[in-house]
Motif scaffolding. Structure first.
Motif, mmCIF file in Angstrom:
data_model
loop_
_atom_site.group_PDB
_atom_site.id
_atom_site.type_symbol
_atom_site.label_atom_id
_atom_site.label_comp_id
_atom_site.label_asym_id
_atom_site.label_seq_id
_atom_site.Cartn_x
_atom_site.Cartn_y
_atom_site.Cartn_z
ATOM 1 N N ASP A 1 0.719 -1.290 0.034
ATOM 2 C CA ASP A 1 -0.041 0.046 0.160
ATOM 3 C C ASP A 1 1.133 0.937 -0.027
ATOM 4 O O ASP A 1 0.791 2.346 -1.076
ATOM 5 N N GLY A 2 2.072 1.249 0.631
ATOM 6 C CA GLY A 2 2.895 2.175 0.670
ATOM 7 C C GLY A 2 3.809 2.404 -0.599
ATOM 8 O O GLY A 2 3.723 3.516 -0.489
ATOM 9 N N PHE A 3 3.796 1.279 -1.086
ATOM 10 C CA PHE A 3 4.701 1.671 -2.132
ATOM 11 C C PHE A 3 3.986 2.503 -3.215
ATOM 12 O O PHE A 3 4.337 3.151 -3.659
ATOM 13 N N LEU A 4 2.868 2.239 -3.585
ATOM 14 C CA LEU A 4 1.891 1.801 -4.637
ATOM 15 C C LEU A 4 1.508 3.743 -4.473
ATOM 16 O O LEU A 4 1.406 4.630 -4.880
ATOM 17 N N ASP A 5 0.713 4.225 -2.834
ATOM 18 C CA ASP A 5 0.742 5.336 -2.660
ATOM 19 C C ASP A 5 1.835 6.865 -2.619
ATOM 20 O O ASP A 5 2.173 7.593 -2.965
ATOM 21 N N ARG A 6 2.987 6.583 -2.616
ATOM 22 C CA ARG A 6 3.706 7.205 -2.995
ATOM 23 C C ARG A 6 4.638 6.425 -4.375
ATOM 24 O O ARG A 6 5.606 7.820 -5.635
ATOM 25 N N GLY A 7 3.849 6.479 -5.607
ATOM 26 C CA GLY A 7 3.672 5.945 -6.809
ATOM 27 C C GLY A 7 4.447 5.767 -7.330
ATOM 28 O O GLY A 7 4.474 5.333 -8.626
ATOM 29 N N PHE A 8 5.117 4.776 -6.513
ATOM 30 C CA PHE A 8 5.829 3.583 -7.231
ATOM 31 C C PHE A 8 4.740 2.022 -7.604
ATOM 32 O O PHE A 8 3.393 2.098 -7.385
ATOM 33 N N ASN A 9 4.940 1.791 -9.468
ATOM 34 C CA ASN A 9 4.382 0.282 -9.842
ATOM 35 C C ASN A 9 4.590 -0.539 -10.327
ATOM 36 O O ASN A 9 4.600 -1.395 -11.131
ATOM 37 N N ALA A 10 6.330 -0.841 -10.150
ATOM 38 C CA ALA A 10 6.378 -2.078 -10.626
ATOM 39 C C ALA A 10 6.986 -2.950 -9.466
ATOM 40 O O ALA A 10 7.661 -2.887 -8.710
ATOM 41 N N GLY B 1 -0.599 -11.017 -5.146
ATOM 42 C CA GLY B 1 -2.251 -11.508 -6.248
ATOM 43 C C GLY B 1 -3.256 -11.541 -4.754
ATOM 44 O O GLY B 1 -4.481 -10.712 -5.497
ATOM 45 N N ASN B 2 -3.192 -12.078 -3.840
ATOM 46 C CA ASN B 2 -4.111 -11.244 -2.506
ATOM 47 C C ASN B 2 -4.185 -9.950 -3.446
ATOM 48 O O ASN B 2 -5.288 -9.806 -1.903
ATOM 49 N N TRP B 3 -3.606 -9.732 -2.614
ATOM 50 C CA TRP B 3 -3.185 -7.784 -2.267
ATOM 51 C C TRP B 3 -4.293 -7.372 -3.894
ATOM 52 O O TRP B 3 -4.746 -5.614 -3.335
ATOM 53 N N LEU B 4 -3.314 -7.754 -5.159
ATOM 54 C CA LEU B 4 -4.280 -7.035 -6.203
ATOM 55 C C LEU B 4 -5.556 -7.125 -6.592
ATOM 56 O O LEU B 4 -6.120 -6.610 -6.395
ATOM 57 N N LYS B 5 -6.191 -8.297 -5.681
ATOM 58 C CA LYS B 5 -7.446 -8.856 -5.515
ATOM 59 C C LYS B 5 -8.627 -7.787 -4.743
ATOM 60 O O LYS B 5 -8.949 -6.800 -4.869
ATOM 61 N N SER B 6 -7.808 -7.382 -3.787
ATOM 62 C CA SER B 6 -8.105 -6.749 -2.661
ATOM 63 C C SER B 6 -8.463 -5.448 -2.537
ATOM 64 O O SER B 6 -9.447 -4.581 -2.005
ATOM 65 N N ARG B 7 -7.449 -4.898 -3.364
ATOM 66 C CA ARG B 7 -7.269 -3.673 -3.447
ATOM 67 C C ARG B 7 -7.830 -2.978 -5.024
ATOM 68 O O ARG B 7 -7.741 -1.997 -5.573
ATOM 69 N N GLY B 8 -8.095 -4.050 -5.745
ATOM 70 C CA GLY B 8 -8.126 -3.363 -6.995
ATOM 71 C C GLY B 8 -7.268 -2.828 -8.004
ATOM 72 O O GLY B 8 -7.973 -1.792 -8.659
ATOM 73 N N ASP C 1 -4.850 -2.888 -13.013
ATOM 74 C CA ASP C 1 -4.150 -1.764 -14.208
ATOM 75 C C ASP C 1 -3.442 -0.740 -13.363
ATOM 76 O O ASP C 1 -2.731 -0.788 -14.110
ATOM 77 N N LYS C 2 -2.646 -0.584 -12.412
ATOM 78 C CA LYS C 2 -2.409 -0.223 -12.010
ATOM 79 C C LYS C 2 -0.604 -0.768 -11.626
ATOM 80 O O LYS C 2 0.642 0.724 -11.362
ATOM 81 N N ILE C 3 -0.305 -2.303 -12.020
ATOM 82 C CA ILE C 3 1.232 -2.754 -11.631
ATOM 83 C C ILE C 3 1.543 -2.839 -12.946
ATOM 84 O O ILE C 3 1.156 -3.533 -13.487
ATOM 85 N N VAL C 4 2.845 -3.083 -13.117
ATOM 86 C CA VAL C 4 3.381 -3.249 -14.013
ATOM 87 C C VAL C 4 4.229 -5.004 -12.768
ATOM 88 O O VAL C 4 5.054 -4.763 -11.677
ATOM 89 N N LYS D 1 0.530 -4.601 -17.882
ATOM 90 C CA LYS D 1 -1.315 -4.490 -17.289
ATOM 91 C C LYS D 1 -2.133 -4.842 -18.560
ATOM 92 O O LYS D 1 -2.623 -4.507 -19.274
ATOM 93 N N PRO D 2 -3.337 -5.297 -17.673
ATOM 94 C CA PRO D 2 -4.361 -5.795 -18.322
ATOM 95 C C PRO D 2 -5.058 -4.201 -18.562
ATOM 96 O O PRO D 2 -4.789 -3.439 -18.676
ATOM 97 N N ASN D 3 -5.802 -4.320 -19.844
ATOM 98 C CA ASN D 3 -6.985 -3.737 -20.630
ATOM 99 C C ASN D 3 -7.238 -3.689 -20.086
ATOM 100 O O ASN D 3 -8.057 -3.977 -19.099
#
Length: 99
Positions: free
Chosen positions: A37-46, A70-77, A80-83, A97-99
């Motif tokens: 969560d912190g990683f994504l909140d700070r603008g990182f995506n890989a 996978g659990n994190w991606l699903k729970s946070r939705g 599409d923001k992550i590489v 990222k999925p279309n």
């Protein structure tokens, strides 16, 4: 920090990958979610992972990192923001990222 193009793809990332080898080994799922969560909140995506991370820990089978991510991606939705980068047969693979 500016985004950079990843190789000759159309993917753009901050020039830092988060190594998922700690998930399911030194970090449990709750702690892993907090870090992600912190990683994504700070603008990182890989995020980097592999299907053999933490297999060396007694009781682990080696897919713990990928399961937690996978659990994190699903729970946070936020899929599409992550590489997501992984290794298959000793080769690095980048999943778009999925279309």
């Amino acid at each position: 920090m500016k985004n950079v193009q990843l190789g000759n793809t159309d993917l753009e990332i901050k020039p830092i990958f988060f190594g998922g080898n700690v998930f399911g080994w030194t970090l449990n799922e709750e702690e892993s979610f907090r870090i992600l969560d912190g990683f994504l909140d700070r603008g990182f995506n890989a995020i980097d992972t592999a299907n053999n991370y933490s297999y060396w820990v007694k009781g682990n089978v080696g897919t713990e990192s990928e399961r937690i991510i996978g659990n994190w991606l699903k729970s946070r939705g936020v899929r599409d923001k992550i590489v997501l980068a992984t290794k298959v047969g000793g080769r690095n693979m980048i999943q778009d990222k999925p279309n």
